[in-house]
Design a protein around this motif. Structure first.
Motif, PDB file in Angstrom:
ATOM      1  N   LEU A  45       0.817  -1.214   0.000  1.00  0.00           N
ATOM      2  CA  LEU A  45       0.000   0.000   0.000  1.00  0.00           C
ATOM      3  C   LEU A  45       0.850   1.264   0.000  1.00  0.00           C
ATOM      4  O   LEU A  45       0.431   2.292  -0.530  1.00  0.00           O
ATOM      5  CB  LEU A  45      -0.923   0.001   1.227  1.00  0.00           C
ATOM      6  CG  LEU A  45      -2.006  -1.095   1.246  1.00  0.00           C
ATOM      7  CD1 LEU A  45      -2.681  -1.134   2.612  1.00  0.00           C
ATOM      8  CD2 LEU A  45      -3.028  -0.867   0.143  1.00  0.00           C
ATOM      9  N   ASP A  46       2.063   1.189   0.576  1.00  0.00           N
ATOM     10  CA  ASP A  46       2.921   2.371   0.607  1.00  0.00           C
ATOM     11  C   ASP A  46       3.942   2.398  -0.536  1.00  0.00           C
ATOM     12  O   ASP A  46       4.887   3.183  -0.513  1.00  0.00           O
ATOM     13  CB  ASP A  46       3.639   2.494   1.954  1.00  0.00           C
ATOM     14  CG  ASP A  46       4.517   1.286   2.260  1.00  0.00           C
ATOM     15  OD1 ASP A  46       4.593   0.354   1.426  1.00  0.00           O
ATOM     16  OD2 ASP A  46       5.141   1.267   3.334  1.00  0.00           O
ATOM     17  N   GLY A  47       3.752   1.526  -1.537  1.00  0.00           N
ATOM     18  CA  GLY A  47       4.560   1.601  -2.750  1.00  0.00           C
ATOM     19  C   GLY A  47       5.817   0.757  -2.793  1.00  0.00           C
ATOM     20  O   GLY A  47       6.559   0.806  -3.776  1.00  0.00           O
ATOM     21  N   GLN A  48       6.084  -0.043  -1.773  1.00  0.00           N
ATOM     22  CA  GLN A  48       7.242  -0.929  -1.835  1.00  0.00           C
ATOM     23  C   GLN A  48       6.970  -2.053  -2.834  1.00  0.00           C
ATOM     24  O   GLN A  48       5.826  -2.467  -3.016  1.00  0.00           O
ATOM     25  CB  GLN A  48       7.527  -1.521  -0.458  1.00  0.00           C
ATOM     26  CG  GLN A  48       7.879  -0.503   0.604  1.00  0.00           C
ATOM     27  CD  GLN A  48       8.187  -1.176   1.927  1.00  0.00           C
ATOM     28  OE1 GLN A  48       9.190  -1.884   2.063  1.00  0.00           O
ATOM     29  NE2 GLN A  48       7.299  -0.975   2.906  1.00  0.00           N
ATOM     30  N   ARG A  49       8.034  -2.548  -3.434  1.00  0.00           N
ATOM     31  CA  ARG A  49       7.876  -3.569  -4.479  1.00  0.00           C
ATOM     32  C   ARG A  49       8.835  -4.725  -4.269  1.00  0.00           C
ATOM     33  O   ARG A  49       9.964  -4.543  -3.815  1.00  0.00           O
ATOM     34  CB  ARG A  49       8.104  -2.967  -5.871  1.00  0.00           C
ATOM     35  CG  ARG A  49       7.092  -1.886  -6.235  1.00  0.00           C
ATOM     36  CD  ARG A  49       7.413  -1.257  -7.582  1.00  0.00           C
ATOM     37  NE  ARG A  49       6.498  -0.181  -7.903  1.00  0.00           N
ATOM     38  CZ  ARG A  49       5.329  -0.328  -8.507  1.00  0.00           C
ATOM     39  NH1 ARG A  49       4.947  -1.553  -8.871  1.00  0.00           N
ATOM     40  NH2 ARG A  49       4.549   0.700  -8.764  1.00  0.00           N
ATOM     41  N   LEU A  50       8.382  -5.921  -4.653  1.00  0.00           N
ATOM     42  CA  LEU A  50       9.206  -7.119  -4.664  1.00  0.00           C
ATOM     43  C   LEU A  50       8.939  -7.880  -5.957  1.00  0.00           C
ATOM     44  O   LEU A  50       7.801  -7.907  -6.435  1.00  0.00           O
ATOM     45  CB  LEU A  50       8.884  -8.038  -3.488  1.00  0.00           C
ATOM     46  CG  LEU A  50       9.398  -7.670  -2.098  1.00  0.00           C
ATOM     47  CD1 LEU A  50       8.873  -8.668  -1.076  1.00  0.00           C
ATOM     48  CD2 LEU A  50      10.919  -7.627  -2.073  1.00  0.00           C
TER      49      LEU A  50
END
Length: 201
Positions: free
Chosen positions: A80-85
């Motif tokens: 939701l806060d824009g972190q990506r994996l």
């Protein structure tokens, strides 16, 4: 609690639906993912963290072959806060070998979706390329098809039969490889109970 860092010289294995690991490159750190009660635990080199299942905003599954591995699948996760994996179904073993981890990858993806569902996740589940990327690929393919047709017509007109055979063979091979990529990566939405079979090994 975070997962222990895997040894770089040890084979990366997955216990079905619990752990998954791979190497994105020979020089980069190993990547490990664990499905824990608190959420998705990840470790990439020296970095690590835990994403609560409720914080995962989207999951995108896609088919991403490369020259070293024609059957490679990919999952892109965003919070939701824009972190990506990014999680890949292949792992670098040697300079010339990118090994598939089909069963381990599939088991982990199925288990991840089960955990998300059990947590009441509202994550957006999508498959294939984005609409913009997919339409762009179709335009490029259309332009290539026009160019190939023009070359074939010219070769036939001047009687260059070896050239005709070469163009036809190249077109058949190209169509077989790219056609599968386009078919699998058609944009779509899916549910926790119905993962797209063509986007999993």
């Amino acid at each position: 609690m975070t997962a222990d860092k895997p040894e770089l010289d040890a084979p990366l294995e997955a216990e079905a639906g619990v752990h998954y690991g791979y190497r994105a490159s020979l020089i980069g750190g190993a990547r490990r993912f664990d499905l824990m009660e608190q959420g998705l635990s990840w470790q990439i080199g020296a970095r690590s963290g835990i994403w609560p299942y409720g914080s995962i905003a989207s999951v995108r599954l896609s088919f991403r072959p490369v020259s070293m591995q024609s059957r490679r699948f990919r999952a892109d996760l965003r919070t939701l806060d824009g972190q990506r994996l990014t999680i890949l179904s292949t792992s670098w073993q040697t300079v010339t070998l990118m090994a598939p981890q089909d069963e381990a990858y599939r088991a982990f993806m199925v288990a991840l979706h089960q955990r998300l569902k059990a947590a009441g996740s509202q994550a957006e589940l999508t498959g294939g390329l984005s609409a913009l990327g997919y339409n762009g690929a179709l335009v490029v393919l259309a332009l290539l098809a026009v160019a190939m047709t023009a070359l074939l017509a010219r070769a036939v007109a001047v009687g260059e039969w070896p050239g005709v055979l070469f163009i036809l063979g190249f077109a058949a091979l190209f169509g077989w490889q790219i056609g599968g990529f386009i078919r699998r990566n058609k944009p779509r939405r899916y549910s926790f109970d119905a993962l797209p079979a063509d986007l999993l090994p």
